[in-house]
Motif scaffolding. Structure first.
Motif, mmCIF file in Angstrom:
data_model
loop_
_atom_site.group_PDB
_atom_site.id
_atom_site.type_symbol
_atom_site.label_atom_id
_atom_site.label_comp_id
_atom_site.label_asym_id
_atom_site.label_seq_id
_atom_site.Cartn_x
_atom_site.Cartn_y
_atom_site.Cartn_z
ATOM 1 N N ALA A 181 -7.156 7.558 0.012
ATOM 2 C CA ALA A 181 -8.084 7.598 -1.125
ATOM 3 C C ALA A 181 -9.546 7.580 -0.726
ATOM 4 O O ALA A 181 -10.395 8.127 -1.444
ATOM 5 N N GLU A 234 0.833 -1.197 0.000
ATOM 6 C CA GLU A 234 0.000 0.000 0.000
ATOM 7 C C GLU A 234 0.871 1.251 0.000
ATOM 8 O O GLU A 234 2.016 1.242 0.468
ATOM 9 N N THR A 235 0.306 2.322 -0.503
ATOM 10 C CA THR A 235 0.966 3.624 -0.523
ATOM 11 C C THR A 235 0.152 4.610 0.323
ATOM 12 O O THR A 235 -1.024 4.352 0.618
ATOM 13 N N GLU A 289 -1.158 7.183 -0.718
ATOM 14 C CA GLU A 289 -2.307 7.548 -1.554
ATOM 15 C C GLU A 289 -3.447 6.549 -1.393
ATOM 16 O O GLU A 289 -4.623 6.924 -1.396
ATOM 17 N N ASP A 290 -3.118 5.267 -1.263
ATOM 18 C CA ASP A 290 -4.151 4.252 -1.000
ATOM 19 C C ASP A 290 -4.856 4.536 0.319
ATOM 20 O O ASP A 290 -6.081 4.477 0.422
ATOM 21 N N TYR A 291 -4.076 4.850 1.325
ATOM 22 C CA TYR A 291 -4.628 5.076 2.661
ATOM 23 C C TYR A 291 -5.564 6.276 2.684
ATOM 24 O O TYR A 291 -6.604 6.275 3.360
#
Length: 416
Positions: free
Chosen positions: A407, A400-401, A403-405
């Motif tokens: 989003a 995960e990045t 940005e995923d967290y």
């Protein structure tokens, strides 16, 4: 003593390509385990292993098991969706859920999954939500305490799963009256048993129950699902269950009880998530820091976010220092970075000296490892890597990045 399924040299190549922490799975071991399970129950023509998706919900892993003739057991609509998209035939998808949403039952009906009802009350709920299919399985909870000899294995009466014997019999009567044509029985009485006697003992109870159902209700079950419960030895002793002995034990009571009572047609199903995958996964992590106060601490780049079992259950997971296996043995706590004192993979564990930069592997993380991950402290879920039969490594889930967290947050623009 536990030994990793990968050499230090091969692991160095993988960590050079993929940053730690990550979960690493052994394709060869997974395939061999699936074949061993299928061989152990080959005496039963209708046998099917329905791998518990919750243990390791990754399409690459599920595809391997599909190629080896396994089905899948799903607990939610998302697991059903994944399994359906992968291409599992409807007959190879089982839906064993509890406290189930109407929409989940509707989707299970839509894709033709075999529905295993957890509660007597679910019969009416399923009928209203999606209609009753031609095949229905019911989940049994005998209550009381489950024992093997003088050993207490678990306490079914405290379990939220399944229905009483009276509810079970009434359920079959109701379903038959409503036009259901094919019936199954399912039960899970103990978790992670490390004994070859569990399955045969459970099977005997369920087989005798099947005879009662036939005699009292005139219903011949079509399948009996022994569920999971056959576990792995997480300790250094590494005294694992023998699936061949287990299969033969079930075969013996099958002949003694079912065949003897004209029920030899019944198919046997299993749901061996932990047994199938746990030993074939490692959590790979590197040492970031060392700290000495009242104890010696080894801080690694993984945390309970990546493997929750030690923090949640106090579960033991063996640890191997791949970089310095012959170092001076010391007593340490191996810890992650979360702001919780239970974020410990090991407490007062004897380990070869773990120096900053060393690579450690935490054993038996192949089931209920990545799948139980979460995002406390904003820590991100790790990648999953498949160590393939040809010796190469392939990423089957990226890490995960940030940005995923971020989003799913609404009303904030973090790019400004």
């Amino acid at each position: 003593m536990k030994r990793p399924f990968i050499s230090a040299t091969d692991l160095d190549k993988i960590t050079a390509e993929f940053p730690t922490p990550f979960h690493l799975y052994d394709e060869k071991g997974i395939r061999e385990k699936a074949r061993a399970v299928n061989k152990a129950f080959a005496w039963n023509p209708g046998f099917k292993e329905f791998f518990a998706v919750k243990a390791t919900p990754n399409p690459a892993i599920l595809k391997i098991l599909k190629e080896e003739g396994c089905g899948v057991d799903c607990a939610t609509d998302v697991e059903l969706l994944m399994s359906h998209k992968i291409g599992f035939d409807s007959s190879a998808i089982s839906f064993t859920s509890n406290d189930t949403r109407a929409s989940e039952f509707a989707y299970a009906r839509e894709i033709g999954a075999t529905i295993n009802l957890d509660a007597y009350e679910d019969i009416a709920f399923l009928e209203e939500a999606a209609g009753l299919p031609k095949t229905v399985s019911l989940r049994y909870n005998p209550g009381g305490v489950f024992t093997l000899g003088t050993d207490i294995m678990d306490n079914p009466e405290e379990s939220k799963f399944g229905m009483t014997k009276a509810q079970l019999f009434q359920g079959y009567k109701d379903l038959k009256a409503k036009g259901v044509q094919s019936f199954g029985l399912h039960a899970f009485l103990a978790s992670n048993t490390v004994t070859n006697d569990y399955y045969p003992t459970l099977a005997a109870q369920l087989f005798n129950l099947a005879v009662e159902i036939k005699q009292e209700l005139g219903i011949s079950l079509d399948f009996i699902n022994l569920s999971g419960g056959v576990g792995v030895d997480y300790t250094p002793a590494d005294q694992q269950n023998d699936i061949a002995v287990i299969g033969e034990g079930v075969h013996r009571v099958f002949d003694e009880i079912l065949v003897a009572n004209g029920l030899g047609h019944i198919s046997i199903y299993t749901e061996l998530g932990r047994f199938m995958l746990a030993p074939h996964g490692l959590l790979v992590t590197k040492v970031l820091h060392r700290k000495k106060t009242y104890r010696n601490y080894v801080g690694v780049d993984a945390s309970a976010v990546n493997l929750l079992r030690p923090a949640m259950y106090g579960a033991y997971h063996h640890i191997t220092n791949m970089t310095n296996p012959n170092g001076k043995v010391e007593v340490v706590d191996v810890v992650g970075s979360l702001c919780e004192n239970n974020d410990k993979f090991a407490k007062q564990r004897e380990l070869p000296e773990a120096r900053i930069g060393d690579t450690l592997v935490i054993h038996d993380s192949g089931a209920h490892g990545f799948s139980m991950g979460y995002n406390y402290n904003g820590r991100l879920r790790s990648a999953e890597i498949l160590f393939q039969e040809d010796g190469s490594a392939r990423m089957i889930r990226r890490a995960e990045t940030p940005e995923d967290y971020l989003a799913t947050l609404y009303g904030f623009d973090f790019e400004k």
